[in-house]
Scaffold this active site. Structure first.
Site, mmCIF file in Angstrom:
data_model
loop_
_atom_site.group_PDB
_atom_site.id
_atom_site.type_symbol
_atom_site.label_atom_id
_atom_site.label_comp_id
_atom_site.label_asym_id
_atom_site.label_seq_id
_atom_site.Cartn_x
_atom_site.Cartn_y
_atom_site.Cartn_z
ATOM 1 N N PRO A 24 0.840 -1.202 0.000
ATOM 2 C CG PRO A 24 -0.621 -1.487 1.789
ATOM 3 C CD PRO A 24 0.657 -2.011 1.205
ATOM 4 C CE LYS A 25 2.942 7.411 -3.270
ATOM 5 N NZ LYS A 25 2.723 8.363 -2.209
ATOM 6 C CD1 TRP A 26 2.149 2.818 3.736
ATOM 7 C CD2 TRP A 26 0.329 2.899 5.014
ATOM 8 N NE1 TRP A 26 1.904 1.552 4.193
ATOM 9 C CE2 TRP A 26 0.795 1.570 4.986
ATOM 10 C CE3 TRP A 26 -0.810 3.191 5.754
ATOM 11 C CZ2 TRP A 26 0.160 0.544 5.660
ATOM 12 C CZ3 TRP A 26 -1.433 2.164 6.438
ATOM 13 C CH2 TRP A 26 -0.947 0.861 6.386
#
Length: 186
Positions: A24-26
Protein backbone atom coordinates in the site's frame (compact mmCIF):
# COMPACT_ATOMS: atom_id res chain seq x y z
CA UNK A 1 24.02 9.05 9.20
CA UNK A 2 21.69 11.70 7.83
CA UNK A 3 20.99 12.82 5.28
CA UNK A 4 19.53 9.97 3.27
CA UNK A 5 17.22 11.00 0.46
CA UNK A 6 14.28 8.60 0.10
CA UNK A 7 13.72 6.60 -3.03
CA UNK A 8 10.79 8.12 -4.91
CA UNK A 9 7.59 6.73 -6.41
CA UNK A 10 6.61 7.15 -10.05
CA UNK A 11 2.89 7.39 -10.87
CA UNK A 12 1.45 5.12 -13.54
CA UNK A 13 -2.15 4.76 -14.74
CA UNK A 14 -2.43 0.95 -14.58
CA UNK A 15 -1.33 -1.65 -12.06
CA UNK A 16 2.07 -2.94 -13.24
CA UNK A 17 2.38 -6.64 -13.95
CA UNK A 18 5.33 -8.97 -13.58
CA UNK A 19 7.56 -10.33 -10.85
CA UNK A 20 6.82 -7.53 -8.39
CA UNK A 21 6.18 -6.96 -4.71
CA UNK A 22 3.14 -4.80 -4.03
CA UNK A 23 2.60 -2.61 -0.96
CA UNK A 24 0.00 0.00 0.00
CA UNK A 25 1.06 3.62 -0.57
CA UNK A 26 0.29 5.42 2.67
CA UNK A 27 -1.08 8.96 2.90
CA UNK A 28 1.32 10.42 5.44
CA UNK A 29 4.71 12.05 5.79
CA UNK A 30 7.61 10.15 4.28
CA UNK A 31 10.09 9.59 7.08
CA UNK A 32 13.56 8.10 7.34
CA UNK A 33 14.33 6.96 10.90
CA UNK A 34 17.94 7.11 12.07
CA UNK A 35 18.60 5.24 15.31
CA UNK A 36 21.97 5.19 17.06
CA UNK A 37 21.53 3.93 20.61
CA UNK A 38 19.21 6.26 22.47
CA UNK A 39 19.38 8.85 19.68
CA UNK A 40 16.43 8.63 17.30
CA UNK A 41 16.07 11.18 14.53
CA UNK A 42 13.13 11.42 12.14
CA UNK A 43 13.92 13.03 8.78
CA UNK A 44 11.52 14.14 6.05
CA UNK A 45 11.89 13.36 2.36
CA UNK A 46 13.43 16.85 2.01
CA UNK A 47 16.03 16.34 4.78
CA UNK A 48 14.03 18.39 7.27
CA UNK A 49 13.88 17.19 10.88
CA UNK A 50 10.54 15.81 12.02
CA UNK A 51 11.48 14.52 15.49
CA UNK A 52 10.14 17.49 17.48
CA UNK A 53 6.72 17.17 15.83
CA UNK A 54 6.25 13.54 16.80
CA UNK A 55 7.60 13.21 20.37
CA UNK A 56 5.62 10.00 20.92
CA UNK A 57 7.54 8.09 18.22
CA UNK A 58 11.19 7.98 19.42
CA UNK A 59 10.39 6.00 22.61
CA UNK A 60 8.45 3.31 20.71
CA UNK A 61 11.03 3.20 17.90
CA UNK A 62 13.76 2.57 20.52
CA UNK A 63 11.81 -0.52 21.58
CA UNK A 64 10.97 -1.79 18.07
CA UNK A 65 14.22 -1.16 16.18
CA UNK A 66 17.81 -2.37 16.54
CA UNK A 67 20.23 -0.09 18.40
CA UNK A 68 21.79 1.15 15.18
CA UNK A 69 19.74 1.28 11.98
CA UNK A 70 18.16 3.37 9.23
CA UNK A 71 14.56 2.59 8.26
CA UNK A 72 12.43 4.16 5.53
CA UNK A 73 8.71 4.51 6.11
CA UNK A 74 5.76 6.79 6.63
CA UNK A 75 4.38 8.69 9.62
CA UNK A 76 0.59 8.52 9.65
CA UNK A 77 -2.27 9.51 11.94
CA UNK A 78 -5.34 7.29 12.06
CA UNK A 79 -8.70 8.54 13.27
CA UNK A 80 -10.99 5.54 13.60
CA UNK A 81 -10.51 3.27 10.60
CA UNK A 82 -9.11 6.00 8.31
CA UNK A 83 -5.84 7.81 7.95
CA UNK A 84 -6.27 11.53 8.51
CA UNK A 85 -3.76 13.63 6.59
CA UNK A 86 -5.26 16.89 7.88
CA UNK A 87 -4.70 15.79 11.49
CA UNK A 88 -1.14 14.82 10.53
CA UNK A 89 -0.49 18.26 8.99
CA UNK A 90 -1.63 19.95 12.20
CA UNK A 91 1.33 18.35 13.95
CA UNK A 92 3.75 20.66 12.14
CA UNK A 93 3.33 23.52 14.58
CA UNK A 94 5.86 25.94 16.09
CA UNK A 95 4.52 25.67 19.65
CA UNK A 96 5.85 22.65 21.56
CA UNK A 97 2.81 22.74 23.87
CA UNK A 98 0.49 22.37 20.85
CA UNK A 99 2.59 19.51 19.44
CA UNK A 100 2.50 17.73 22.83
CA UNK A 101 -1.28 18.17 23.08
CA UNK A 102 -1.80 16.78 19.57
CA UNK A 103 0.62 13.90 20.26
CA UNK A 104 -1.70 12.90 23.08
CA UNK A 105 -5.01 13.52 21.26
CA UNK A 106 -4.04 12.24 17.80
CA UNK A 107 -0.94 10.08 18.23
CA UNK A 108 1.07 9.18 15.16
CA UNK A 109 2.16 5.77 13.97
CA UNK A 110 5.20 4.74 11.96
CA UNK A 111 4.79 2.31 9.07
CA UNK A 112 8.11 0.79 7.97
CA UNK A 113 8.66 -0.37 4.40
CA UNK A 114 12.42 -0.52 3.82
CA UNK A 115 15.58 -1.23 5.80
CA UNK A 116 18.59 0.79 4.64
CA UNK A 117 21.21 -0.01 7.29
CA UNK A 118 21.77 -2.19 10.36
CA UNK A 119 24.73 -1.67 12.65
CA UNK A 120 27.55 -0.60 10.30
CA UNK A 121 26.15 -2.47 7.28
CA UNK A 122 24.79 -0.34 4.44
CA UNK A 123 21.98 -2.36 2.81
CA UNK A 124 21.07 0.00 -0.04
CA UNK A 125 22.93 -2.08 -2.65
CA UNK A 126 21.15 -5.30 -1.65
CA UNK A 127 18.05 -6.47 -3.54
CA UNK A 128 14.78 -5.15 -2.12
CA UNK A 129 13.54 -8.70 -1.38
CA UNK A 130 16.52 -9.23 0.93
CA UNK A 131 16.08 -5.86 2.65
CA UNK A 132 12.37 -6.65 3.08
CA UNK A 133 13.11 -10.08 4.62
CA UNK A 134 15.51 -8.49 7.09
CA UNK A 135 12.97 -5.79 7.96
CA UNK A 136 10.31 -8.46 8.55
CA UNK A 137 12.68 -10.28 10.95
CA UNK A 138 13.46 -7.07 12.83
CA UNK A 139 9.79 -6.05 13.18
CA UNK A 140 8.43 -9.54 13.86
CA UNK A 141 7.52 -8.57 17.45
CA UNK A 142 6.80 -4.87 16.88
CA UNK A 143 3.68 -3.51 18.45
CA UNK A 144 1.56 -0.50 17.50
CA UNK A 145 2.20 2.28 16.85
CA UNK A 146 5.11 0.74 14.89
CA UNK A 147 3.95 -1.30 11.91
CA UNK A 148 5.41 -3.23 9.00
CA UNK A 149 3.60 -2.39 5.79
CA UNK A 150 1.78 -5.34 4.20
CA UNK A 151 3.38 -6.83 1.11
CA UNK A 152 2.20 -9.31 -1.51
CA UNK A 153 3.35 -10.80 -4.79
CA UNK A 154 -0.29 -11.39 -5.77
CA UNK A 155 -1.46 -8.68 -8.16
CA UNK A 156 -5.12 -9.49 -7.40
CA UNK A 157 -4.54 -8.81 -3.69
CA UNK A 158 -2.89 -5.48 -4.58
CA UNK A 159 -5.83 -4.56 -6.81
CA UNK A 160 -8.18 -5.40 -3.93
CA UNK A 161 -6.20 -3.09 -1.62
CA UNK A 162 -6.47 -0.34 -4.22
CA UNK A 163 -10.26 -0.73 -4.50
CA UNK A 164 -11.06 -1.51 -0.86
CA UNK A 165 -8.98 1.20 0.77
CA UNK A 166 -9.71 4.04 -1.64
CA UNK A 167 -10.79 6.98 0.48
CA UNK A 168 -9.42 5.44 3.68
CA UNK A 169 -6.11 7.29 3.53
CA UNK A 170 -4.18 5.24 1.00
CA UNK A 171 -2.65 6.96 -2.02
CA UNK A 172 -2.52 3.82 -4.13
CA UNK A 173 -0.32 0.77 -4.46
CA UNK A 174 3.46 0.59 -4.79
CA UNK A 175 4.93 -2.00 -7.18
CA UNK A 176 8.54 -2.79 -6.32
CA UNK A 177 11.17 -4.81 -8.13
CA UNK A 178 12.32 -7.54 -5.68
CA UNK A 179 15.81 -7.34 -7.21
CA UNK A 180 16.01 -3.55 -7.13
CA UNK A 181 18.54 -1.64 -5.09
CA UNK A 182 17.69 1.47 -3.08
CA UNK A 183 18.20 4.49 -5.33
CA UNK A 184 18.18 7.70 -3.28
CA UNK A 185 16.11 10.56 -4.70
CA UNK A 186 15.20 8.54 -7.82
Amino acid sequence: MPPVRPMLAKAVHAMPEGDLLYEPKWDGFRCVVFRDGDDVELGSRNDRPLTRYFPELPPVLRVALPDKCVVDGEVVVAIGAKLDFEALQQRIHPAASRVDLLAEKTPASFVAFDLLAVEDEDLRDLPFAERRARLEAILRDAEPPVHLTPSTTDRAVAEDWFDRFEGAGFDGVMAKDPGGTYQENR
